[in-house]
Write a protein that holds these residues in place. Sequence first.
Motif, short mmCIF file in Angstrom:
data_model
loop_
_atom_site.label_atom_id
_atom_site.label_comp_id
_atom_site.label_asym_id
_atom_site.label_seq_id
_atom_site.Cartn_x
_atom_site.Cartn_y
_atom_site.Cartn_z
N MET A 167 0.83 -1.20 0.00
CA MET A 167 0.00 0.00 0.00
C MET A 167 0.87 1.26 0.00
SD MET A 167 -2.87 1.44 -0.17
CE MET A 167 -3.83 -0.08 -0.14
N ARG A 168 1.96 1.23 0.77
CA ARG A 168 2.87 2.38 0.80
C ARG A 168 3.51 2.59 -0.58
NH1 ARG A 168 5.65 1.22 6.72
NH2 ARG A 168 4.00 2.18 7.97
N LYS A 169 3.87 1.48 -1.23
CA LYS A 169 4.42 1.59 -2.58
C LYS A 169 3.40 2.19 -3.55
CE LYS A 169 6.53 -2.08 -4.14
NZ LYS A 169 6.81 -3.51 -4.37
N LEU A 170 2.15 1.74 -3.41
CA LEU A 170 1.10 2.25 -4.29
C LEU A 170 0.88 3.74 -4.06
CD1 LEU A 170 -1.14 1.78 -6.37
CD2 LEU A 170 -2.66 1.08 -4.50
N ILE A 171 0.86 4.14 -2.79
CA ILE A 171 0.69 5.56 -2.46
C ILE A 171 1.86 6.36 -3.02
CG2 ILE A 171 0.64 7.23 -0.56
CD1 ILE A 171 -0.89 5.10 1.07
N TRP A 172 3.06 5.79 -2.92
CA TRP A 172 4.26 6.47 -3.41
C TRP A 172 4.22 6.63 -4.92
CZ3 TRP A 172 9.09 7.79 -5.03
CH2 TRP A 172 9.88 8.51 -4.13
N GLN A 173 3.65 5.62 -5.59
CA GLN A 173 3.52 5.71 -7.05
C GLN A 173 2.53 6.79 -7.46
OE1 GLN A 173 2.61 1.83 -8.60
NE2 GLN A 173 4.39 0.88 -7.62
N LEU A 174 1.48 6.92 -6.65
CA LEU A 174 0.48 7.94 -6.96
C LEU A 174 1.01 9.34 -6.67
CD1 LEU A 174 -2.71 6.23 -5.51
CD2 LEU A 174 -2.25 6.69 -7.92
N ARG A 175 1.72 9.48 -5.55
CA ARG A 175 2.26 10.78 -5.16
C ARG A 175 3.67 10.59 -4.62
NH1 ARG A 175 -0.84 14.09 -0.62
NH2 ARG A 175 0.04 12.43 0.63
N PRO A 176 4.65 10.52 -5.50
CA PRO A 176 6.02 10.22 -5.07
C PRO A 176 6.61 11.34 -4.22
CG PRO A 176 6.00 10.86 -7.36
CD PRO A 176 4.58 10.71 -6.95
N GLU A 177 7.06 11.01 -3.04
CA GLU A 177 7.73 11.98 -2.19
C GLU A 177 9.09 12.30 -2.78
OE1 GLU A 177 7.94 10.56 1.77
OE2 GLU A 177 5.81 10.06 1.88
N GLY A 178 9.38 13.56 -2.96
CA GLY A 178 10.68 13.95 -3.48
C GLY A 178 10.67 14.34 -4.94
N LEU A 179 9.59 14.02 -5.69
CA LEU A 179 9.57 14.38 -7.11
C LEU A 179 9.56 15.90 -7.29
CD1 LEU A 179 9.62 13.29 -9.96
CD2 LEU A 179 7.14 13.18 -9.93
N GLU A 180 8.94 16.59 -6.30
CA GLU A 180 8.98 18.05 -6.36
C GLU A 180 10.40 18.58 -6.18
OE1 GLU A 180 8.47 16.82 -2.15
OE2 GLU A 180 7.48 16.29 -4.03
N GLN A 181 11.27 17.74 -5.61
CA GLN A 181 12.68 18.13 -5.44
C GLN A 181 13.55 17.65 -6.59
OE1 GLN A 181 14.07 16.86 -1.59
NE2 GLN A 181 12.16 17.49 -0.58
N GLY A 182 12.94 16.98 -7.56
CA GLY A 182 13.69 16.53 -8.73
C GLY A 182 13.57 15.05 -8.96
N LEU A 183 13.77 14.67 -10.21
CA LEU A 183 13.63 13.27 -10.62
C LEU A 183 14.66 12.37 -9.93
CD1 LEU A 183 12.38 11.13 -12.52
CD2 LEU A 183 13.98 11.89 -14.28
N LEU A 184 15.89 12.85 -9.80
CA LEU A 184 16.94 12.04 -9.21
C LEU A 184 16.61 11.69 -7.75
CD1 LEU A 184 20.15 13.81 -10.59
CD2 LEU A 184 18.66 12.13 -11.68
N THR A 185 16.14 12.67 -7.00
CA THR A 185 15.77 12.45 -5.61
C THR A 185 14.63 11.45 -5.50
OG1 THR A 185 16.46 14.69 -5.04
CG2 THR A 185 14.99 13.59 -3.50
N ALA A 186 13.65 11.60 -6.38
CA ALA A 186 12.48 10.70 -6.34
C ALA A 186 12.89 9.25 -6.61
CB ALA A 186 11.45 11.16 -7.36
N LEU A 187 13.73 9.03 -7.63
CA LEU A 187 14.15 7.66 -7.94
C LEU A 187 14.99 7.06 -6.82
CD1 LEU A 187 15.07 8.09 -11.73
CD2 LEU A 187 13.17 6.74 -10.80
N LYS A 188 15.85 7.87 -6.24
CA LYS A 188 16.70 7.36 -5.15
C LYS A 188 15.85 6.99 -3.94
CE LYS A 188 21.14 8.25 -2.93
NZ LYS A 188 21.77 7.11 -3.61
N ARG A 189 14.88 7.84 -3.59
CA ARG A 189 14.01 7.55 -2.45
C ARG A 189 13.12 6.35 -2.69
NH1 ARG A 189 11.86 13.26 0.18
NH2 ARG A 189 13.92 14.09 0.73
N TYR A 190 12.66 6.22 -3.93
CA TYR A 190 11.82 5.05 -4.23
C TYR A 190 12.64 3.77 -4.11
CZ TYR A 190 8.46 1.97 -6.46
OH TYR A 190 7.58 0.94 -6.69
N GLY A 191 13.89 3.82 -4.58
CA GLY A 191 14.77 2.66 -4.43
C GLY A 191 14.95 2.28 -2.97
N GLU A 192 15.14 3.30 -2.12
CA GLU A 192 15.29 3.03 -0.68
C GLU A 192 14.02 2.43 -0.10
OE1 GLU A 192 16.27 6.87 0.74
OE2 GLU A 192 18.38 6.79 0.09
N LEU A 193 12.86 2.89 -0.58
CA LEU A 193 11.59 2.36 -0.08
C LEU A 193 11.47 0.86 -0.33
CD1 LEU A 193 8.68 2.96 1.06
CD2 LEU A 193 7.98 3.23 -1.33
#
Length: 474
Positions: A339-365
Amino acid sequence: MNDRNILREISTILHEGQDLNSMLQIVLEKLLKVTGFQTGWVFLVNDLRHQLVAYYNLPDGLSFNDFLPMCKEDCWCLEKCRNGKLRNAVNMIECQRLERAMEENWGSTEGITHHATIPIKAGNETYGLINVSSPYKTHFTTEELEILETIALQVGATCYRMKLYEYEQKKAKYLHAFSQWMANMNELNDNKSLLKHGVQCLARLFPWTGVAITLDHQCEKEGDSQDSSISLKEVVGESRVELIVYGETLEELDEMISKQISYHFALIAEKNRIEQHRTELALMEERNRLARDLHDSVNQLLFSITLISKGLQARADKEEIINPLVEIQALSSEALLEMRKLIWQLRPEGLEQGLLTALKRYGELIKLSVDIELHGILNLSNPIEECLWRVGQEALNNVKKHSMSDDVKIIFTVKDFVKMVISDEGCGFDKNQDDLVSGYGLKTMQERVGKLGGSISINSKKNIGTEITVFLGL
């Protein structure tokens, strides 16, 4: 019929006629009849070219080889006409064409060596000239020149009228074609279709030999691009358009209608861009709303189930009760992570800070170690950033599910394009096995990238790893 009646008839023909070449042929014959000269010919002059449009009783030396001396050869009278030095009727000019005919033995000149030249004018514009001659005649009287000049002035007025009529006809056709083009373009809501069909429609509706349009670095062409051209640039908002039209003869009207086309094309492209952006914002807002709802309801319920099952385990004293509670806790924990992954896909935390940050944070998730390199400045439009984010997200999920490796490397290269390479050193797979390729979500990623005109490739070898390359033009 006396001379006065012939002159009146010439005036009537020039006033009422619609086909210029036919009129000039009739006028020339009647002019020779009223003046008593033996031969004559009429040239119309346009830029550096001349056209033989009427002639009567030409000697063999001038009509040789399908009038080659008249159509291909140049002469003093045409030079003076083009240079603007032929303003009035000229008494006699030694004819270079006749001299050449005698030198080359093209045929008899029948004693004709000179001719009078009368410019066809209206105002300051010269349209051509009339030449008349007779055997062994080397001089024209003032009265003869006055008659010739009077007729030439009438012919000039007719040329002006016909040119104006042709211009208005062409203008009407162009405006009708432009309205058809606009109607077709207004039905297209995406700029990719606008660019492709816009060029095709212009090539079909207008008499140009070639058309090319560049919209935001994307170019479409139709037809030949070897002729003379008109190039126009237009900027409306963030939409940049360059229109090039090609033609054998391009006039002021072609440039006028091209300006309208380039402006309206940029206007429609900007409207489509704004509508697309508005749709993207609405979609993002809907995703955010759904993510909030899932977080506030389903996510909290799953978390509660996890806590309750853990608490019940501590109080239970029988194995047949503890085991189901352990399983409930494990399932709810797994569902909570999904569910957390699904929520992250809908509204990725960090994408407002840039694509690189978003991908790195999603990998950590999802418990991956993501190493990112950037070559260039990553300043991407919303559609491209969204595409790379979704493709990168899918690729990271595939690494977690299939590669048996927790290490991922992502390299971004940005020039007038952006290239994203995602690689792992996991177990890899055989690309010839369609079920594995399908498992890697290649079709979904291809569709996303293809919508933006890009390309994607997957290279993988068993026990070596997998590399996904995405290429998009900026």
